[in-house]
Scaffold this motif. Sequence first.
Motif, PDB file in Angstrom:
ATOM      1  N   LYS A   8     -16.519   3.534   1.535  1.00  0.00           N
ATOM      2  CA  LYS A   8     -14.778   2.950   1.014  1.00  0.00           C
ATOM      3  C   LYS A   8     -14.416   3.058  -0.163  1.00  0.00           C
ATOM      4  N   CYS A  12      -6.403   0.596  -2.370  1.00  0.00           N
ATOM      5  CA  CYS A  12      -6.179   0.404  -1.363  1.00  0.00           C
ATOM      6  C   CYS A  12      -4.967  -0.675  -0.851  1.00  0.00           C
ATOM      7  N   GLN A  49     -10.242   5.203  -5.646  1.00  0.00           N
ATOM      8  CA  GLN A  49      -9.045   4.973  -4.624  1.00  0.00           C
ATOM      9  C   GLN A  49      -8.700   3.266  -4.366  1.00  0.00           C
ATOM     10  N   ASN A  68     -13.642   8.058  -3.356  1.00  0.00           N
ATOM     11  CA  ASN A  68     -14.094   9.425  -2.559  1.00  0.00           C
ATOM     12  C   ASN A  68     -14.240  10.367  -3.378  1.00  0.00           C
ATOM     13  N   ARG A  73       0.596  -0.774  -0.229  1.00  0.00           N
ATOM     14  CA  ARG A  73      -0.068  -0.078  -0.063  1.00  0.00           C
ATOM     15  C   ARG A  73       1.127   1.193  -0.074  1.00  0.00           C
ATOM     16  N   ASN A  96      -1.053   7.596  -4.133  1.00  0.00           N
ATOM     17  CA  ASN A  96      -2.802   8.276  -4.141  1.00  0.00           C
ATOM     18  C   ASN A  96      -3.159   7.197  -3.385  1.00  0.00           C
ATOM     19  N   HIS A  97      -2.965   5.817  -2.628  1.00  0.00           N
ATOM     20  CA  HIS A  97      -3.514   5.335  -2.502  1.00  0.00           C
ATOM     21  C   HIS A  97      -4.788   5.703  -1.184  1.00  0.00           C
ATOM     22  N   GLY A  98      -5.618   4.430  -1.066  1.00  0.00           N
ATOM     23  CA  GLY A  98      -6.799   5.228  -0.288  1.00  0.00           C
ATOM     24  C   GLY A  98      -6.223   4.465   1.205  1.00  0.00           C
ATOM     25  N   ASN A  99      -7.083   4.275   2.171  1.00  0.00           N
ATOM     26  CA  ASN A  99      -7.017   3.458   3.404  1.00  0.00           C
ATOM     27  C   ASN A  99      -8.106   2.710   3.726  1.00  0.00           C
TER      28      ASN A  99
END
Length: 320
Positions: A258, A277, A275, A261, A208, A213-216
């Motif tokens: 999730k 993850c 995004q 965005n 990750r 520009n990864h998401g969580n």
Amino acid sequence: MGGDSNKRKRSESDGGGEEQPPERKMEILPSMIKNKEKRSAVHAKLKQQKKLEKRKKAKARDAAEKRALELGEEPPAKKIPKTIENTREVDETVCKPDDEELFAGNDADEFSSILKRESNPKILITTCRFNSSRGPEFIKELLSVIPNATYYKRGTYDLKKIVEYANKKDFTSLIVVHTNRREPDALLIIGLPAGPTAHFKLSKLVLRKDIKNHGNPTSHEPELVLNNFTTRLGHRIGRYIFEEKETKQIESKGKKTKDANAESGPNGKVIARLQECGPRFTLKLISLQHGTFDTKGGEYEWVHKVSADIRTRRNAGPVS
């Protein structure tokens, strides 16, 4: 006289006085050059030449199409590029939507109780005996995206002992992350209590933190999209590997939180963007075994063969 006759005989023996065609110079490939700098220079030069030739052909094609339109003629047909999908051989095991035998067997297989939500999935994740520095990071990210998963340290326990322990604790799946040279390279997924066992080759792992520009991930249950799991083996693997997450969630509220965005666009419209993850990786099935893991007396349902990779592509046109 004697010297002239010797020359004449020599010329006749060499080919009757006919001129020999000039020998073609052997093309020097970059792989034949031992010096690294020269090899890189020759490779870059060949790459640039191919790029210029490709651009030249594209300009000629555009000019011919423009000329045909001006003359009122039909433009030349566009060439269809060959891809893995349109050059793939027709597989006889592709499932049809009206295959009653296949869907009747879904109610009696090992995963029906979980997919019908009669029991909740519970997953145990562990490693091989010789763990690596990157393995725990990969497992940590797996725990964040797989619901109801627990990590147990392997230690020196035998895998069969771990399977017995997982059965006593009512786990439904066991995932073993195998590492080689400090890099995760395989996944062993064992269905509990009675199998089957799938062995996957793991490659192209991107964690990750390395994804731009990864998401969580959040606590919402993920929704999976399965494409091209159309053969009988693919249908079975799709049910097996994603048994705890294959059923789509009805709630769209968590899905938006999730997967997307939200941003405010012009005129007050909401624009959603996806995004990633992570982790990002590729799995290739090596074998599918009946029952739990057994290397000596296990019965294999399917084993990968190298010849199968060669037959999956052909040189003919696209498949109709």
